[in-house]
Design an enzyme around this catalytic site. Structure first.
Site, PDB file in Angstrom:
ATOM      1  N   HIS A 135       0.805  -1.226   0.000  1.00  0.00           N
ATOM      2  CA  HIS A 135       0.000   0.000   0.000  1.00  0.00           C
ATOM      3  C   HIS A 135       0.841   1.281   0.000  1.00  0.00           C
ATOM      4  O   HIS A 135       1.958   1.314   0.495  1.00  0.00           O
ATOM      5  CB  HIS A 135      -0.904   0.015   1.239  1.00  0.00           C
ATOM      6  CG  HIS A 135      -0.103   0.034   2.520  1.00  0.00           C
ATOM      7  ND1 HIS A 135       0.298   1.192   3.131  1.00  0.00           N
ATOM      8  CD2 HIS A 135       0.406  -0.976   3.253  1.00  0.00           C
ATOM      9  CE1 HIS A 135       1.002   0.903   4.205  1.00  0.00           C
ATOM     10  NE2 HIS A 135       1.093  -0.411   4.307  1.00  0.00           N
ATOM     11  N   HIS A 144      11.848  -0.646 -13.133  1.00  0.00           N
ATOM     12  CA  HIS A 144      11.601  -2.069 -13.361  1.00  0.00           C
ATOM     13  C   HIS A 144      11.629  -2.796 -12.020  1.00  0.00           C
ATOM     14  O   HIS A 144      12.660  -2.814 -11.341  1.00  0.00           O
ATOM     15  CB  HIS A 144      12.674  -2.645 -14.306  1.00  0.00           C
ATOM     16  CG  HIS A 144      12.492  -4.102 -14.599  1.00  0.00           C
ATOM     17  ND1 HIS A 144      13.338  -4.781 -15.437  1.00  0.00           N
ATOM     18  CD2 HIS A 144      11.577  -5.026 -14.186  1.00  0.00           C
ATOM     19  CE1 HIS A 144      12.948  -6.049 -15.526  1.00  0.00           C
ATOM     20  NE2 HIS A 144      11.888  -6.222 -14.769  1.00  0.00           N
TER      21      HIS A 144
HETATM   22  C1  LIG Z   1      23.714  -6.361  -9.261  1.00  0.00           C
HETATM   23  C2  LIG Z   1      24.125  -6.761 -10.676  1.00  0.00           C
HETATM   24  C3  LIG Z   1      23.392  -5.861 -11.688  1.00  0.00           C
HETATM   25  C4  LIG Z   1      25.623  -6.557 -10.757  1.00  0.00           C
HETATM   26  O1  LIG Z   1      26.063  -6.879 -12.016  1.00  0.00           O
HETATM   27  P1  LIG Z   1      27.560  -6.438 -12.440  1.00  0.00           P
HETATM   28  O2  LIG Z   1      27.657  -4.936 -12.379  1.00  0.00           O
HETATM   29  O3  LIG Z   1      27.856  -7.121 -13.742  1.00  0.00           O
HETATM   30  O4  LIG Z   1      28.458  -6.955 -11.263  1.00  0.00           O
HETATM   31  P2  LIG Z   1      29.411  -8.245 -11.173  1.00  0.00           P
HETATM   32  O5  LIG Z   1      28.700  -9.474 -11.636  1.00  0.00           O
HETATM   33  O6  LIG Z   1      30.722  -7.885 -11.818  1.00  0.00           O
HETATM   34  O7  LIG Z   1      29.618  -8.384  -9.588  1.00  0.00           O
HETATM   35  C5  LIG Z   1      30.352  -7.445  -8.827  1.00  0.00           C
HETATM   36  C6  LIG Z   1      30.471  -7.996  -7.419  1.00  0.00           C
HETATM   37  O8  LIG Z   1      29.172  -7.951  -6.795  1.00  0.00           O
HETATM   38  C7  LIG Z   1      28.775  -9.286  -6.432  1.00  0.00           C
HETATM   39  N1  LIG Z   1      27.352  -9.393  -6.758  1.00  0.00           N
HETATM   40  C8  LIG Z   1      26.761  -9.180  -7.954  1.00  0.00           C
HETATM   41  N2  LIG Z   1      25.445  -9.338  -7.856  1.00  0.00           N
HETATM   42  C9  LIG Z   1      25.184  -9.673  -6.586  1.00  0.00           C
HETATM   43  C10 LIG Z   1      23.992  -9.975  -5.886  1.00  0.00           C
HETATM   44  N3  LIG Z   1      22.808  -9.937  -6.506  1.00  0.00           N
HETATM   45  N4  LIG Z   1      24.065 -10.257  -4.575  1.00  0.00           N
HETATM   46  C11 LIG Z   1      25.266 -10.277  -3.938  1.00  0.00           C
HETATM   47  N5  LIG Z   1      26.447 -10.011  -4.558  1.00  0.00           N
HETATM   48  C12 LIG Z   1      26.399  -9.715  -5.864  1.00  0.00           C
HETATM   49  C13 LIG Z   1      29.615 -10.229  -7.281  1.00  0.00           C
HETATM   50  O9  LIG Z   1      29.751 -11.476  -6.660  1.00  0.00           O
HETATM   51  C14 LIG Z   1      30.916  -9.461  -7.357  1.00  0.00           C
HETATM   52  O10 LIG Z   1      31.601  -9.618  -6.140  1.00  0.00           O
HETATM   53  P3  LIG Z   1      33.213  -9.704  -6.107  1.00  0.00           P
HETATM   54  O11 LIG Z   1      33.704  -8.376  -6.612  1.00  0.00           O
HETATM   55  O12 LIG Z   1      33.492  -9.938  -4.651  1.00  0.00           O
HETATM   56  O13 LIG Z   1      33.573 -10.840  -6.992  1.00  0.00           O
HETATM   57  C15 LIG Z   1      23.714  -8.223 -11.019  1.00  0.00           C
HETATM   58  O14 LIG Z   1      24.570  -9.158 -10.400  1.00  0.00           O
HETATM   59  C16 LIG Z   1      22.296  -8.557 -10.595  1.00  0.00           C
HETATM   60  O15 LIG Z   1      21.994  -8.946  -9.447  1.00  0.00           O
HETATM   61  N6  LIG Z   1      21.373  -8.388 -11.566  1.00  0.00           N
HETATM   62  C17 LIG Z   1      19.971  -8.619 -11.366  1.00  0.00           C
HETATM   63  C18 LIG Z   1      19.476  -9.563 -12.469  1.00  0.00           C
HETATM   64  C19 LIG Z   1      17.975  -9.672 -12.467  1.00  0.00           C
HETATM   65  O16 LIG Z   1      17.288  -9.329 -11.536  1.00  0.00           O
HETATM   66  N7  LIG Z   1      17.431 -10.173 -13.560  1.00  0.00           N
HETATM   67  C20 LIG Z   1      16.000 -10.272 -13.723  1.00  0.00           C
HETATM   68  C21 LIG Z   1      15.567  -9.505 -14.915  1.00  0.00           C
HETATM   69  S1  LIG Z   1      13.873  -9.664 -15.202  1.00  0.00           S
END
Ligand SMILES: CC(C)(COP(=O)(O)OP(=O)(O)OC[C@H]1O[C@@H](n2cnc3c(N)ncnc32)[C@H](O)[C@@H]1OP(=O)(O)O)[C@@H](O)C(=O)NCCC(=O)NCCS
Length: 205
Positions: A135, A144
């Site tokens: 709410h 998104h």
């Molecule tokens: C947050 C996010 C955007 C980061 O992506 P990125 O910028 O490419 O980052 P990286 O994959 O290089 O990760 C960087 C660091 O953050 C950590 N990390 C990334 N995503 C994380 C998450 N969701 N939770 C915890 N740690 C995370 C990685 O392990 C990495 O740690 P390190 O430096 O110790 O190795 C991505 O991981 C994510 O969670 N995307 C969401 C995807 C989603 O929801 N999709 C649905 C679409 S409908």
């Protein structure tokens, strides 16, 4: 509202948009535009041109942007608004929408999502599969909310932010614009600075 719908983008997100439109049963014709020349059909529907062709269809079609990237969706929707296009709101029949909820144009609410009473969802948002928005929320334009996100009451999410799959936001929280909350992240404090936040509770990376 017209009897034909044109969806820009025929990839995964665009296909889900088409599925919602088909289930709403409001348009006699549903077609796509897509910039990938190899894509001729999706969801059994024809791809009839590229994004740059959209002006030819504005008089006869409702236009919806089926692109998941918040920034691209905003740019295209602004162009459509300037061209006086009719941009519908798509709500899957299985979504549950409470009383006194306002949902903007170009926003898609997907299967199984719940938006509780007195919440406002802006233009060009995605409320993805099974997300819950409780709410008195204010979700600004081009946000998104990914699948399975849970947002408690009286939360504000700033323009163009993206809450990753399965993330959670506690009540009375403000998240500023242009934030990314990583998959599974839990937000328990206000976020004042744009950027990417991950973990439980979330920290900026
Ligand atoms: C947050 C996010 C955007 C980061 O992506 P990125 O910028 O490419 O980052 P990286 O994959 O290089 O990760 C960087 C660091 O953050 C950590 N990390 C990334 N995503 C994380 C998450 N969701 N939770 C915890 N740690 C995370 C990685 O392990 C990495 O740690 P390190 O430096 O110790 O190795 C991505 O991981 C994510 O969670 N995307 C969401 C995807 C989603 O929801 N999709 C649905 C679409 S409908």
């Amino acid at each position: 509202m017209k009897d034909k719908l044109l969806i820009i983008g025929a990839s995964g997100h665009g296909k889900v948009i088409a599925d919602i439109a088909l289930q709403m049963n409001r348009w006699n014709t549903i077609l796509f535009l897509d910039d990938n020349e190899r894509v001729k059909r999706a969801m059994g529907l024809d791809v009839i041109g590229k994004t740059k062709d959209v002006d030819k269809f504005i008089a006869d079609y409702d236009i919806f942007i089926g692109i998941g990237n918040n920034q691209i969706r905003e740019k295209l929707q602004n162009q459509l608004k300037a061209s006086q296009a009719t941009i519908p709101t798509l709500i899957h029949p299985s979504a549950v929408i409470g009383s006194k909820v306002a949902i903007g144009q170009g926003t898609a609410v997907m299967a199984g999502a719940v938006i509780n009473c007195c919440s406002k969802i802006g233009d060009g948002c995605i409320v993805n599969t099974g997300a819950t928005i409780d709410h008195d929320n204010c979700i600004e334009d081009y946000v998104h909310i990914s699948p399975g996100v849970n947002i408690a009451g009286s939360v504000k999410v700033g323009r163009s932010s993206w809450l990753g799959i399965g993330s959670k936001v506690s009540n009375n929280i403000d998240i500023t614009s242009n934030c990314i909350i990583g998959a599974g992240g839990v937000v328990v404090q206000d976020i004042y600075e744009s950027g990417t936040y991950v973990g439980v509770p979330v920290k900026k990376i």
